[in-house]
Design an enzyme around this catalytic site. Structure first.
Site, PDB file in Angstrom:
ATOM      1  CG  ASP A 117      -1.523   1.268   1.602  1.00 17.93           C
ATOM      2  OD1 ASP A 117      -2.244   1.788   0.731  1.00 17.93           O
ATOM      3  OD2 ASP A 117      -1.300   1.800   2.711  1.00 17.93           O
ATOM      4  CG  ASP A 120      -1.539   7.750   0.320  1.00 15.64           C
ATOM      5  OD1 ASP A 120      -2.294   7.542  -0.639  1.00 15.64           O
ATOM      6  OD2 ASP A 120      -0.587   8.552   0.275  1.00 15.64           O
TER       7      ASP A 120
HETATM    8  C1  XBP Z   1      -5.202   6.310   0.790  1.00 11.90           C
HETATM    9  C2  XBP Z   1      -6.355   7.019   0.211  1.00 11.90           C
HETATM   10  C3  XBP Z   1      -6.122   8.055  -0.848  1.00 11.90           C
HETATM   11  C4  XBP Z   1      -5.351   9.242  -0.258  1.00 11.90           C
HETATM   12  C5  XBP Z   1      -5.538  10.488  -1.092  1.00 11.90           C
HETATM   13  O1  XBP Z   1      -4.691   5.465  -0.220  1.00 11.90           O
HETATM   14  O2  XBP Z   1      -7.480   6.715   0.576  1.00 11.90           O
HETATM   15  O3  XBP Z   1      -7.383   8.490  -1.287  1.00 11.90           O
HETATM   16  O4  XBP Z   1      -5.905   9.537   1.021  1.00 11.90           O
HETATM   17  O5  XBP Z   1      -5.121  10.240  -2.426  1.00 11.90           O
HETATM   18  P1  XBP Z   1      -3.892   4.084   0.151  1.00 11.90           P
HETATM   19  P2  XBP Z   1      -6.097  10.674  -3.632  1.00 11.90           P
HETATM   20  O6  XBP Z   1      -4.713   2.979  -0.469  1.00 11.90           O
HETATM   21  O7  XBP Z   1      -2.525   4.266  -0.467  1.00 11.90           O
HETATM   22  O8  XBP Z   1      -3.812   3.970   1.673  1.00 11.90           O
HETATM   23  O9  XBP Z   1      -6.584  12.067  -3.307  1.00 11.90           O
HETATM   24  O10 XBP Z   1      -5.245  10.629  -4.873  1.00 11.90           O
HETATM   25  O11 XBP Z   1      -7.186   9.636  -3.613  1.00 11.90           O
HETATM   26 MG    MG Z   2      -2.970   3.219   3.275  1.00 11.85          MG
END
Ligand code: XBP
Ligand code: MG
Length: 253
Positions: free
Chosen positions: A9, A11
């Site tokens: 993953d 973020d």
């Molecule tokens: C986390 C998310 C993303 C980010 C924002 O992604 O939910 O939406 O918060 O990015 P991950 P965008 O699956 O990597 O934990 O604004 O491009 O959606």
């Molecule tokens: Mg994440």
């Protein structure tokens, strides 16, 4: 089945991007577009229950009824806000504002040296993934990942398993031969539903979430000089997560 691949993953897992990254970029976009909105760290923590920036914006509008301009196409207008936010987020990454979490560089380096296959499975926009990888691991880093599955490449965001199934299909990989690394219960639910054992490195925003389905829960991946804490699962005597632990987890039925 022997471990063949690690699926990361982004973020919260590769880097702690939400509070001082995405949230700041959203607020910069709101200001640039004259919307008068500002998401506090606490409010953003609430909004993170919705994966996907565009979906999060829609959720904010529905739940909080903020002042809105008259728009004929709400979906297109939200996409415009999100484009501005993504531009601002890339600038934060380019300025080196978002470092990798502990142990991420070490684990990726070790996995490559061992010939493990690597992939990314994330809700965030593909541009955000490229910018994070290049700014933290170098210009070649995106090529280290066989598949970078990001954002709208699948119709439904986490906790839907689609993004993980997309990766497994394109790698022609059995879920039993891979391990997912995640930070949130959305991500855990998606990975588990795709049949993947999952290691959690929780964050400030996800520390109170339900990780009972995870194979291991850590505060971070750890470094030899910066040991991690095992919050749930087998002890890590050396104080950090590595490919040997990943291999063992993969073998456990
Ligand atoms: C986390 C998310 C993303 C980010 C924002 O992604 O939910 O939406 O918060 O990015 P991950 P965008 O699956 O990597 O934990 O604004 O491009 O959606
Ligand atoms: Mg994440």
């Amino acid at each position: 089945m022997a471990l063949e691949a690690l699926i990361f993953d982004v973020d919260g897992t590769l880097a702690d991007t939400e509070r001082e990254g995405h949230r700041v970029a959203f607020n910069q976009a709101f200001e640039a577009l004259g919307l008068g909105w500002c998401w506090s760290a606490a409010l953003y923590g609430e909004l993170l229950q919705v994966a996907g920036g565009k979906e999060r914006l829609q959720f904010f509008i529905e739940q909080f009824s903020p002042p809105l301009p008259q728009v004929s196409d709400r979906r297109a207008w939200i996409a415009t806000i999100h484009q501005e936010k993504t531009r601002r987020y890339a600038a934060l990454l380019d300025a080196g504002k978002i470092p990798l979490r502990p142990g991420v560089r070490r684990l990726i380096t070790e996995a490559r040296a061992r010939g493990l296959r690597l992939a990314i499975s994330t809700t965030t926009h593909p541009e955000n993934v490229q910018a994070l990888l290049v700014n933290t691991l170098g210009v070649d880093a995106p090529q280290w990942f066989e598949v970078i599955a990001a954002g709208d490449v699948v119709p439904d965001k986490k906790p839907d398993p689609g993004i993980y199934r997309y990766v497994l299909e394109r790698m022609n990989l059995s879920p039993e031969a891979a391990l997912a690394l995640e930070d949130s219960e959305h991500g855990l639910a998606a990975a588990i539903a795709a049949g993947l054992k999952t290691v959690i490195t929780q964050t400030e925003y996800t520390q109170n979430q339900d990780f009972s389905a995870a194979s291991l829960v850590l505060d971070h991946l750890g470094e030899p000089q910066h040991p991690c804490q095992v919050l749930r699962g087998r002890p890590l005597p050396q104080g950090y997560f590595d490919c040997a632990i990943a291999t063992t987890l993969c073998l456990v039925l």
